[in-house]
Design a protein around this motif. Structure first.
Motif, short mmCIF file in Angstrom:
data_model
loop_
_atom_site.label_atom_id
_atom_site.label_comp_id
_atom_site.label_asym_id
_atom_site.label_seq_id
_atom_site.Cartn_x
_atom_site.Cartn_y
_atom_site.Cartn_z
N ARG A 95 50.24 23.65 18.71
CA ARG A 95 49.43 23.20 19.84
C ARG A 95 48.86 24.38 20.62
O ARG A 95 47.69 24.39 21.01
CB ARG A 95 50.27 22.32 20.77
N SER A 98 46.07 26.00 18.66
CA SER A 98 44.90 25.13 18.67
C SER A 98 44.14 25.24 19.99
O SER A 98 42.91 25.35 20.01
CB SER A 98 45.33 23.68 18.43
N GLU A 99 44.89 25.24 21.11
CA GLU A 99 44.26 25.37 22.42
C GLU A 99 43.61 26.74 22.59
O GLU A 99 42.54 26.86 23.19
CB GLU A 99 45.29 25.13 23.51
N LEU A 101 42.34 28.62 20.19
CA LEU A 101 41.10 28.64 19.41
C LEU A 101 40.01 27.82 20.10
O LEU A 101 38.83 28.18 20.03
CB LEU A 101 41.36 28.08 18.01
N ASP A 102 40.39 26.73 20.75
CA ASP A 102 39.40 25.92 21.47
C ASP A 102 38.77 26.71 22.61
O ASP A 102 37.57 26.61 22.86
CB ASP A 102 40.06 24.65 22.02
N ARG A 103 39.61 27.50 23.31
CA ARG A 103 39.11 28.23 24.48
C ARG A 103 38.39 29.52 24.10
O ARG A 103 37.36 29.84 24.67
CB ARG A 103 40.28 28.56 25.43
N ARG A 104 38.95 30.25 23.14
CA ARG A 104 38.41 31.58 22.82
C ARG A 104 38.33 31.77 21.31
O ARG A 104 38.69 32.83 20.79
CB ARG A 104 39.30 32.66 23.42
N GLY A 105 37.86 30.75 20.63
CA GLY A 105 37.85 30.77 19.17
C GLY A 105 37.15 31.96 18.57
O GLY A 105 37.69 32.63 17.68
N ALA A 126 42.84 28.22 12.03
CA ALA A 126 41.49 27.70 12.27
C ALA A 126 41.18 26.54 11.33
O ALA A 126 40.58 25.54 11.73
CB ALA A 126 40.46 28.81 12.07
N THR A 129 43.56 23.39 12.31
CA THR A 129 43.15 22.69 13.53
C THR A 129 41.70 22.20 13.47
O THR A 129 41.16 21.75 14.48
CB THR A 129 43.32 23.62 14.74
N TYR A 131 38.91 23.84 13.22
CA TYR A 131 37.94 24.61 13.98
C TYR A 131 36.60 24.55 13.24
O TYR A 131 36.56 24.71 12.02
CB TYR A 131 38.40 26.06 14.11
#
Length: 209
Positions: A95, A98-99, A101-105, A126, A129, A131
Motif C-alpha cells: 500500500r 502504491s501511494e 507511486l501515485d504521488r511521485r511516480g 509499478a 499496482t 501504474y
C-alpha cells in the motif's frame, strides 16, 4: 590484462554484451551493469568502442529490462495483491509503495533506475499496482537515458584523463566501478531501512486505529 580488456572493448560483440547485461540487471540484479558501462566509457576515450553507441545501447537495454520487470508485475501482481491480508506487513508495504507511486511516480521511476537492487523492485511494483504504462514508459526512458549517458561519460572522462597511460586509466576505471557499486549498495540499504521503518510506522498507526 590490458590487452585482453582492449580486445574485448574493441569487439563489436561488446555492444551485445552491454545490452544483455543492462537487460538482465533490470530483471535480476545479480551483478550491477554499471561495471561494464564504466569500462566501456573509459575505453571509448581511445576511440573504441563508440561512445555514443555505448550510451544508447546501455540505455536501450536498461529500458527493455525495466519493461520486462514491469510486465511481470502487471501479469502476476494483482492476484498476489488480492491474497494479501489487510493489516499484515506485506500489505502495508504494498500500500505504501502504491501511494508513493501515485504521488511521485515519475520521480520514483527515474531515481529507481540509479539504485541497483531497488530498480527492479520499483519497476515490479509499478506493474503490480497498475501504474499507467504510458507514464511508466516515458519516465523510464528518461531515467534509462540519463543512466546510460552519465555512466558512459563518467568512464569516458576517466579514460580521457589518463589517455597517455592506458594502464592507469584502466585502474582508475576499475576504482570508479568499485566506488559506484559501493555507493549504490549503501543507498540500497538505506532505502530498505527507510522502507522497513515506514511500514513499521504504518503498522503501528493501524493498531492505534
Amino acid at each position: 590484462m590490458l590487452d585482453l580488456a582492449g580486445s574485448l572493448m574493441g569487439s563489436p560483440w561488446l555492444y551485445l554484451v552491454l545490452f544483455l547485461c543492462a537487460v538482465l540487471d533490470g530483471v535480476l540484479p545479480l551483478l550491477p551493469s554499471e561495471g561494464i558501462l564504466l569500462l566501456s566509457g573509459a575505453f571509448a576515450a581511445a576511440g573504441r568502442p563508440n561512445v555514443v553507441l555505448v550510451a544508447l545501447v546501455a540505455a536501450f537495454g536498461a529500458s527493455v529490462g525495466d519493461h520486462i520487470c514491469y510486465l511481470i508485475g502487471r501479469r502476476l501482481g494483482p492476484p498476489a495483491l488480492r491474497r494479501l491480508r489487510p493489516g499484515t506487513k506485506r500489505h502495508t508495504v504494498a500500500r505504501w509503495l502504491s501511494e508513493l507511486l501515485d504521488r511521485r511516480g515519475g520521480v520514483i521511476v527515474i531515481i529507481g533506475r540509479f539504485l541497483p537492487g531497488l530498480r527492479s523492485i520499483t519497476t515490479l511494483t509499478a506493474g503490480v499496482t497498475a501504474y499507467p504504462w504510458r507514464a511508466f514508459a516515458l519516465f523510464d526512458a528518461i531515467g534509462a537515458l540519463m543512466w546510460g549517458i552519465s555512466g558512459t561519460c563518467l568512464g569516458y572522462f576517466a579514460g580521457t584523463a589518463f589517455q597517455d597511460s592506458p594502464a592507469q586509466g584502466l585502474v582508475v576505471a576499475l576504482v570508479l566501478v568499485a566506488v559506484v557499486i559501493t555507493i549504490n549498495e549503501i543507498a540500497r540499504r538505506a532505502q530498505c531501512r527507510h522502507l522497513r521503518s515506514s511500514s513499521g510506522r504504518d503498522d503501528s498507526s493501524d493498531v492505534r486505529e
